[in-house]
Design an enzyme around this catalytic site. Structure first.
Site, PDB file in Angstrom:
ATOM      1  N   LYS A  65      19.797   2.396  17.794  1.00 13.83           N
ATOM      2  CA  LYS A  65      18.798   3.062  16.841  1.00 13.83           C
ATOM      3  C   LYS A  65      17.582   2.014  15.995  1.00 13.83           C
ATOM      4  O   LYS A  65      17.818   0.843  15.617  1.00 13.83           O
ATOM      5  CB  LYS A  65      19.678   4.006  15.476  1.00 13.83           C
ATOM      6  CG  LYS A  65      18.151   4.875  15.002  1.00 13.83           C
ATOM      7  CD  LYS A  65      18.406   5.563  15.750  1.00 13.83           C
ATOM      8  CE  LYS A  65      17.171   6.466  15.223  1.00 13.83           C
ATOM      9  NZ  LYS A  65      15.740   5.961  15.672  1.00 13.83           N
ATOM     10  N   LYS A  82      20.688  -3.981   8.668  1.00 10.35           N
ATOM     11  CA  LYS A  82      20.144  -2.539   7.977  1.00 10.35           C
ATOM     12  C   LYS A  82      20.142  -1.343   8.345  1.00 10.35           C
ATOM     13  O   LYS A  82      21.581  -0.759   6.604  1.00 10.35           O
ATOM     14  CB  LYS A  82      19.122  -2.635   8.142  1.00 10.35           C
ATOM     15  CG  LYS A  82      18.141  -1.717   8.538  1.00 10.35           C
ATOM     16  CD  LYS A  82      16.735  -1.337   8.610  1.00 10.35           C
ATOM     17  CE  LYS A  82      15.490  -2.675   8.325  1.00 10.35           C
ATOM     18  NZ  LYS A  82      14.407  -2.768   8.746  1.00 10.35           N
ATOM     19  N   LYS A 125      15.594  -2.190  19.528  1.00  8.56           N
ATOM     20  CA  LYS A 125      14.206  -2.413  19.254  1.00  8.56           C
ATOM     21  C   LYS A 125      13.493  -2.227  20.141  1.00  8.56           C
ATOM     22  O   LYS A 125      14.272  -2.839  21.722  1.00  8.56           O
ATOM     23  CB  LYS A 125      13.736  -3.589  18.288  1.00  8.56           C
ATOM     24  CG  LYS A 125      12.892  -3.594  17.141  1.00  8.56           C
ATOM     25  CD  LYS A 125      12.908  -2.567  15.930  1.00  8.56           C
ATOM     26  CE  LYS A 125      12.001  -2.144  15.243  1.00  8.56           C
ATOM     27  NZ  LYS A 125      11.701  -1.402  14.135  1.00  8.56           N
ATOM     28  N   ASP A 135       6.928   2.248  15.267  1.00  4.90           N
ATOM     29  CA  ASP A 135       6.887   1.352  14.265  1.00  4.90           C
ATOM     30  C   ASP A 135       5.099   0.881  14.590  1.00  4.90           C
ATOM     31  O   ASP A 135       5.237   1.794  14.397  1.00  4.90           O
ATOM     32  CB  ASP A 135       7.880   0.139  15.080  1.00  4.90           C
ATOM     33  CG  ASP A 135       8.351  -1.178  13.919  1.00  4.90           C
ATOM     34  OD1 ASP A 135       8.567  -0.867  13.086  1.00  4.90           O
ATOM     35  OD2 ASP A 135       7.235  -1.734  14.031  1.00  4.90           O
ATOM     36  N   THR A 192      10.355   5.881   5.152  1.00  2.00           N
ATOM     37  CA  THR A 192      10.397   3.812   4.067  1.00  2.00           C
ATOM     38  C   THR A 192       9.578   3.679   3.205  1.00  2.00           C
ATOM     39  O   THR A 192      10.371   2.619   2.434  1.00  2.00           O
ATOM     40  CB  THR A 192       9.270   3.118   5.709  1.00  2.00           C
ATOM     41  OG1 THR A 192      10.305   3.274   6.683  1.00  2.00           O
ATOM     42  CG2 THR A 192       9.877   1.500   5.461  1.00  2.00           C
ATOM     43  N   ASN A 232       1.690   3.635   6.956  1.00  2.83           N
ATOM     44  CA  ASN A 232       2.658   4.549   6.691  1.00  2.83           C
ATOM     45  C   ASN A 232       3.385   4.315   5.370  1.00  2.83           C
ATOM     46  O   ASN A 232       3.600   4.489   4.142  1.00  2.83           O
ATOM     47  CB  ASN A 232       3.394   5.359   8.105  1.00  2.83           C
ATOM     48  CG  ASN A 232       2.936   6.627   8.291  1.00  2.83           C
ATOM     49  OD1 ASN A 232       1.508   7.006   7.682  1.00  2.83           O
ATOM     50  ND2 ASN A 232       3.021   6.782   9.739  1.00  2.83           N
TER      51      ASN A 232
END
Length: 487
Positions: free
Chosen positions: A131, A155, A167, A207, A251, A282
């Site tokens: 993830k 994380k 990633k 991202d 986030t 964001n």
């Protein structure tokens, strides 16, 4: 610190700057022999392991930085539990399970064929499917994707949810591109990626450079190629086709919840505090939104061109209009706002006096010099909204000055946590209210804070959230890997 003791760096011999040497990692060297204690703050039992990891991954300074930070913490774990040094467990954690690099050809609006490079690093699946987000930015390379994926392992472990770490991204710059060009690039990117992902295998998200528009184009192409509607294959989707409420805000909100909990340990809160937030995407926007709801005042924010300062407090509605609706530059704020607002081109946002700093733009944006300026101006807390935005020198400055410091792998975990909640909703064919999702997010972030704080206490470093986050995440992943055998 030179790249290695007993051997001069080739870049140094050629009298030119060496990014690897500046990052204290032997990136420009092959395997080297090292002397005892050439790695400060690293337990001697871990020195040969770290040396091997660095030399094995030459030319990847961002990845080296991320690995080194974890190694500086886990020596205490190995001292207490020597079994973690067995079966090459630490070496396996540092080695991705799979690295995928591929060509992304696409055609621009003028009919010219262009080629970019795509990446997906599937790092660790001990706790669940890989993830992690997809980043579109010209700076993207294997080192950056590996550092992000490595951070993502711990994380994701801290969230307590069943997700592994990964990633991806491409060295594509979406700025200035038309919707048609973005669509064609996303379709080409997914054409290569789709056979490597799935809701039980690898679940990408957005991202930097990848928002709802890009996720939509990639999801559409995945559906077309796979010939099935597999909602859980991507997160950050639109609400009409399986997205989660509060994911866009998660986030920034999560970072603010974490820092609020951290401030609470000192009897403080955001109420009445002056705050500087870097970035205006964001993460930064919704960090500012939640800080304002807690009674804080935003003094400055930025984009890649420069930063704005507003002594009356940043008008968040105006920032949203400029960045989310117009997709404009933050420099427009000063012209539109008028009195009290100033735009300063270039870097320097951390010279603005504040009580709390929230770096929310990109890696290594806050340097040791910036940290000294913040400390001089009275900062009491720092919360990392971006991934590894503070350099190692900056982190040391904050910790030595007694500043509360929330590392990104803990503080910005709200985004991936809410992505996991989106996966949960997709699996059950359900859709939660915003309030229910935010309540669950707040609970997760408080739990992450408490876990980091308790772990730091357990290992003799009260208040050290960096150590607490690294050790807590490492132990959860290591225990799962031990249980599953040598794979």
């Amino acid at each position: 610190m030179p790249a290695a003791i007993g051997r001069r760096c080739g870049c140094e011999r050629r009298k030119r700057p060496c990014a690897a040497r500046d990052n204290a990692a032997p990136s420009c060297l092959g395997p080297v022999k090292t002397k005892r204690n050439y790695l400060p703050n690293i337990d001697e039992r871990l020195e040969p392991i770290l040396s091997e990891v660095l030399s094995r991954n030459a030319g990847e300074p961002e990845f080296h930085q991320a690995v080194r930070e974890v190694f500086e913490s886990i020596g205490r774990v190995v001292a207490k539990h020597p079994a973690y040094a067995d079966d090459a467990l630490i070496e396996r954690i540092c080695e991705p399970e799979r690295q995928i690099i591929f060509r992304v050809p696409w055609v621009d609006d003028s009919g010219k064929t262009r080629v970019n490079r795509g990446f997906r690093v599937q790092y660790n699946s001990a706790l669940g499917p890989y993830k992690g987000g997809i980043r579109f930015h010209p700076s993207v390379n294997l080192s950056i994707i590996k550092f992000l994926g490595f951070e993502q392992i711990f994380k994701n472990a801290l969230t307590g949810l069943p997700i592994g770490g990964g990633k991806g991204g491409a060295d594509f710059d979406p700025r200035g591109r038309s919707d048609g060009e973005i669509m064609r690039f996303c379709q080409s990117f997914m054409t290569e990626l789709y056979c490597h992902i799935g809701d039980k295998t690898d679940v990408p998200a957005g991202d930097i450079g990848v928002g709802g528009r890009e996720i939509g184009y990639m999801f559409g192409q995945y559906k077309r190629l796979a010939n099935r509607f597999e909602a859980g294959v991507l997160t950050g989707k639109g609400m009409l086709y399986g997205g989660s409420r509060a994911r866009t805000e998660a986030t920034g909100y999560g970072n603010t919840y974490f820092v609020q909990s951290m401030l609470g340990t000192k009897g403080e809160s955001f109420d009445g505090k002056k705050v500087v937030v870097s970035g205006s995407g964001n993460v930064a926007i919704y960090t500012m939104e939640k800080i304002l709801s807690f009674g804080g005042r935003i003094m400055a924010c930025s984009d890649s061109g420069g930063y704005i300062v507003d002594e009356q407090g940043i008008d968040l509605d105006l920032v949203k209009e400029i960045k989310l609706l117009r997709r404009g530059r933050i420099s427009e704020y000063a012209r539109l706002k008028g009195t009290g607002a100033h735009y300063i081109e270039g870097s320097g946002i951390w010279d603005v006096p504040c009580d709390v700093a929230m770096p929310s733009a990109t890696q290594n944006e806050l340097t040791g010099r910036d940290a000294l300026a913040l400390v001089k101006n009275g900062v009491i807390a720092v919360g990392e909204g971006a991934n590894m935005p503070s350099t190692p020198e900056a982190v040391r400055v904050f910790q030595e000055a007694g500043v509360l410091f929330a590392p990104g792998k803990a503080a910005n975990a709200g985004g991936v946590a809410t992505s996991a909640l989106e996966m949960q909703q997709n699996a059950s064919r359900d859709s939660w209210t915003f309030e229910r999702t935010e309540e669950r997010l707040a609970e997760i972030m408080r739990n992450i804070h408490d876990t980091c704080a308790a772990t730091a206490d357990e290992y003799g470093a009260p208040g050290d959230y960096v150590l607490g986050a690294n050790i807590a995440g490492f132990v959860r992943v290591a225990e799962a890997m031990k249980a599953q055998g040598v794979i």
